[in-house]
Design a protein around this motif. Structure first.
Motif, PDB file in Angstrom:
ATOM      1  N   PRO A  54      28.663  12.542  22.869  1.00  0.00           N
ATOM      2  CA  PRO A  54      27.650  13.317  22.144  1.00  0.00           C
ATOM      3  C   PRO A  54      28.167  13.856  20.813  1.00  0.00           C
ATOM      4  CG  PRO A  54      28.651  14.684  23.838  1.00  0.00           C
ATOM      5  CD  PRO A  54      29.246  13.316  23.989  1.00  0.00           C
ATOM      6  N   LEU A  55      29.465  13.701  20.557  1.00  0.00           N
ATOM      7  CA  LEU A  55      30.052  14.253  19.339  1.00  0.00           C
ATOM      8  C   LEU A  55      29.669  13.411  18.122  1.00  0.00           C
ATOM      9  CD1 LEU A  55      33.690  15.014  20.577  1.00  0.00           C
ATOM     10  CD2 LEU A  55      31.700  16.538  20.584  1.00  0.00           C
ATOM     11  N   SER A  56      29.611  14.068  16.978  1.00  0.00           N
ATOM     12  CA  SER A  56      29.341  13.330  15.737  1.00  0.00           C
ATOM     13  C   SER A  56      30.491  12.381  15.417  1.00  0.00           C
ATOM     14  CB  SER A  56      29.123  14.302  14.576  1.00  0.00           C
ATOM     15  OG  SER A  56      30.281  15.111  14.379  1.00  0.00           O
ATOM     16  N   HIS A  57      31.698  12.756  15.866  1.00  0.00           N
ATOM     17  CA  HIS A  57      32.847  11.855  15.706  1.00  0.00           C
ATOM     18  C   HIS A  57      33.818  12.071  16.864  1.00  0.00           C
ATOM     19  CE1 HIS A  57      35.618   9.179  13.626  1.00  0.00           C
ATOM     20  NE2 HIS A  57      36.571   9.977  14.072  1.00  0.00           N
ATOM     21  N   LEU A  58      34.080  11.029  17.611  1.00  0.00           N
ATOM     22  CA  LEU A  58      35.071  11.048  18.685  1.00  0.00           C
ATOM     23  C   LEU A  58      36.371  10.477  18.139  1.00  0.00           C
ATOM     24  CD1 LEU A  58      35.737  11.365  21.771  1.00  0.00           C
ATOM     25  CD2 LEU A  58      35.054   8.958  21.993  1.00  0.00           C
ATOM     26  N   PHE A  59      37.439  11.262  18.182  1.00  0.00           N
ATOM     27  CA  PHE A  59      38.727  10.796  17.671  1.00  0.00           C
ATOM     28  C   PHE A  59      39.371   9.811  18.649  1.00  0.00           C
ATOM     29  CE2 PHE A  59      38.704  14.878  15.254  1.00  0.00           C
ATOM     30  CZ  PHE A  59      38.834  14.324  13.986  1.00  0.00           C
ATOM     31  N   ILE A  60      39.954   8.758  18.100  1.00  0.00           N
ATOM     32  CA  ILE A  60      40.718   7.793  18.886  1.00  0.00           C
ATOM     33  C   ILE A  60      42.145   7.792  18.341  1.00  0.00           C
ATOM     34  CG2 ILE A  60      40.939   5.432  19.702  1.00  0.00           C
ATOM     35  CD1 ILE A  60      38.393   6.776  20.690  1.00  0.00           C
ATOM     36  N   CYS A  61      43.098   8.081  19.217  1.00  0.00           N
ATOM     37  CA  CYS A  61      44.488   8.251  18.825  1.00  0.00           C
ATOM     38  C   CYS A  61      45.369   7.200  19.497  1.00  0.00           C
ATOM     39  CB  CYS A  61      44.998   9.638  19.250  1.00  0.00           C
ATOM     40  SG  CYS A  61      43.860  10.992  18.923  1.00  0.00           S
ATOM     41  N   ALA A  62      46.543   6.987  18.932  1.00  0.00           N
ATOM     42  CA  ALA A  62      47.511   6.072  19.546  1.00  0.00           C
ATOM     43  C   ALA A  62      48.896   6.330  18.965  1.00  0.00           C
ATOM     44  CB  ALA A  62      47.119   4.615  19.314  1.00  0.00           C
ATOM     45  N   ASP A  63      49.911   5.969  19.752  1.00  0.00           N
ATOM     46  CA  ASP A  63      51.309   6.079  19.312  1.00  0.00           C
ATOM     47  C   ASP A  63      51.732   4.814  18.578  1.00  0.00           C
ATOM     48  OD1 ASP A  63      52.072   8.649  20.264  1.00  0.00           O
ATOM     49  OD2 ASP A  63      52.154   7.864  22.297  1.00  0.00           O
ATOM     50  N   TYR A  64      51.023   4.439  17.537  1.00  0.00           N
ATOM     51  CA  TYR A  64      51.346   3.218  16.804  1.00  0.00           C
ATOM     52  C   TYR A  64      52.404   3.507  15.732  1.00  0.00           C
ATOM     53  CZ  TYR A  64      47.171   1.113  18.966  1.00  0.00           C
ATOM     54  OH  TYR A  64      46.241   0.623  19.856  1.00  0.00           O
ATOM     55  N   GLU A  65      53.539   4.081  16.154  1.00  0.00           N
ATOM     56  CA  GLU A  65      54.606   4.450  15.217  1.00  0.00           C
ATOM     57  C   GLU A  65      55.198   3.236  14.518  1.00  0.00           C
ATOM     58  OE1 GLU A  65      57.534   6.283  17.629  1.00  0.00           O
ATOM     59  OE2 GLU A  65      56.124   7.667  18.545  1.00  0.00           O
ATOM     60  N   ASP A  66      55.265   2.119  15.247  1.00  0.00           N
ATOM     61  CA  ASP A  66      55.828   0.884  14.693  1.00  0.00           C
ATOM     62  C   ASP A  66      54.805  -0.235  14.738  1.00  0.00           C
ATOM     63  OD1 ASP A  66      58.289   2.085  14.188  1.00  0.00           O
ATOM     64  OD2 ASP A  66      59.063   1.598  16.165  1.00  0.00           O
ATOM     65  N   GLY A  67      53.535   0.117  14.516  1.00  0.00           N
ATOM     66  CA  GLY A  67      52.480  -0.873  14.518  1.00  0.00           C
ATOM     67  C   GLY A  67      51.911  -1.120  15.901  1.00  0.00           C
TER      68      GLY A  67
END
Length: 468
Positions: A54-67
């Motif tokens: 229901p949020l206007s923007h849902l954050f998507i995160c990841a540990d892509y420190e080295d791609g």
């Protein structure tokens, strides 16, 4: 107000029930942190989660420190922070940030938990190592701030970690609670230097699961009011968003009670619980104060506005690696050059992660180098290590048994070259080696660069950023 916005649920492909994730999305959790999957599977998941939120923007995160390669099989790796540290170049650090942002956005991720600002000053640390820029706090500060800016200009949010500094510990906090025996003065002169320098460019700070008795005898940093509020917010004047490290890690005990403690200590986001549905149920029955919820929502709303609508485009991982690998490579010892048509004995060590050495081997063969097993007659020994960090593994570097194998082989061949595509530690006491070549990364282009250096077709321009 919705307490679920304080939860950023972990999603592990092959483990997490997608229906649970969609349920959490519908409840209005603030975001998700993605682990594993394929490129297409991640994109599909992100689309479905956002459609159900229901949020206007849902954050998507990841540990892509080295791609993406660190988490998605078959995807390219980007040169490690320790490789960038060997270059000592803020421009390369900035370009890495742009490249990481490009890769993250390509699968729908808009928050990269990077850079690691821990110091690489404890060889036995099983979880920092190549994730760090080096042992010098001022070098780490300069490069960390540059990488933050690259991520931001590239259109994703960043998170500096693991406050107040996880480097000088020898235990993996995924398995237990590391203890850091440092005074506040020690920290201010060392571990806190990179964080202080990078805070103006930081979108968020991630707090480490580590106990620092001089600052808080009972609570790990991630649950400590003295550290989160007293030091980070009050002494260092950080007014931005604060993450816990992943709550599924074994360092903090019961994650429900730990979550309440973390929020009371000053954290705004509860990251990657083992069971986020159960955590959501618990928090709805044990509501934090309205002030805590409102502060988290306000900071998240501000960061939505910060996402760049027209980000600067970075290099592809392949182009970045190929351009900068020579600047990040380090050669120590005598000058050794392979000649085409010669025979090399090959020895592989420390490959606990099953990194593929095929790019290195194929490039050697294409150059006309004949490869035989160590122990057979050859003109030179090439001893290759892929020893690298992995969560929940608990150790890094070459084992004593592998060091013995390497020393025996090095005595058999002259010349002998140790080539590391991971940790730089483990071979420093083996005096029989003629030379050492450090690439600090298993990336395809790093492996190819190593061969070019061995052939004398390329120079290693970097300097070792740690104490060996």
């Amino acid at each position: 107000m919705n307490v679920n916005r304080l939860i950023y649920a972990g999603f592990w492909f092959g483990k997490t029930d997608k229906q649970d994730a969609l349920k959490l999305a519908r409840r209005g959790v603030g975001g998700f942190c993605i682990y594993g999957g394929t490129r297409e599977a991640v994109k599909e998941l992100v689309r479905d989660l956002r459609e159900n939120s229901p949020l206007s923007h849902l954050f998507i995160c990841a540990d892509y420190e080295d791609g993406l390669g660190r988490w998605i099989g078959g995807e390219p790796w980007v040169l490690s922070n320790l490789a960038v540290g060997a270059s000592a170049s803020a421009e390369i650090a900035y370009q890495k940030g742009l490249t990481l942002a490009r890769e993250a956005r390509s699968v729908g991720v808009d928050w990269v938990f990077a850079p690691v600002l821990d110091l690489c000053d404890e060889p036995k640390n099983p979880i920092v190592n190549t994730r760090s820029f080096g042992a010098d706090p001022h070098l780490v500060a300069r490069l960390g701030a540059a990488l933050c800016k690259g991520l931001s200009d590239g259109g994703v949010l960043n998170s500096i970690k693991h406050f107040p500094g996880h480097g000088r510990t020898a235990q993996d906090s995924h398995l237990g609670l590391p203890v850091l025996h440092r005074t506040l003065k020690d920290l201010q002169e060392n571990e806190l230097v990179p964080f202080a320098h990078a805070l103006p460019a930081a979108d968020s700070v991630m707090i480490g699961h580590l106990l620092i008795p001089s600052l808080d005898e009972q609570n790990p940093a991630s649950l400590s009011h003295n550290i989160i509020t007293g030091i980070l917010k009050e002494k260092m004047n950080f007014g931005g968003l604060v993450f816990t490290d992943a709550l599924c890690m074994k360092a903090i005990g019961d994650e429900k009670q730990a979550s309440l403690k973390a929020l009371q200590a000053g954290a705004h986001i509860l990251l990657a619980a083992e069971d986020s549905v159960a955590l959501s149920d618990f928090l709805e029955k044990n509501l934090p104060s309205d002030e805590i919820i409102a502060a988290s929502e306000k900071l998240q709303d501000a960061l939505v506005q910060k996402l760049t609508p027209a980000p600067k485009e970075g290099l592809s991982p392949q182009a970045f690696n190929a351009r900068y690998a020579p600047d990040c490579a380090v050669w120590t010892g005598e000058n050794v050059r392979l000649e085409r048509g010669r025979t090399a004995a090959y020895l592989e060590l420390g490959n606990n992660e099953s990194f593929a050495a095929q790019d290195f081997l194929n490039t050697l063969k294409t150059a006309g180098i004949r490869l035989v097993k160590a122990g057979e007659k050859a003109d030179v020994l090439l001893a290759v290590s892929f020893s690298n960090y992995k969560a929940f593994k608990g150790h890094i570097n070459l084992s004593p048994e592998e060091q013995t194998v390497l020393e025996t082989a090095a005595k058999q061949y002259k010349p002998s070259v140790f080539i590391s595509f991971g940790s730089p530690f483990g071979a420093e006491k083996i005096s029989a080696l003629t030379a050492k070549l450090f690439l600090f990364s298993p990336a395809r282009e790093a492996q190819m660069c190593a061969v070019q250096i061995l052939l004398g077709e390329q120079q290693a321009h970097g300097k070792i950023p740690v104490q060996l």
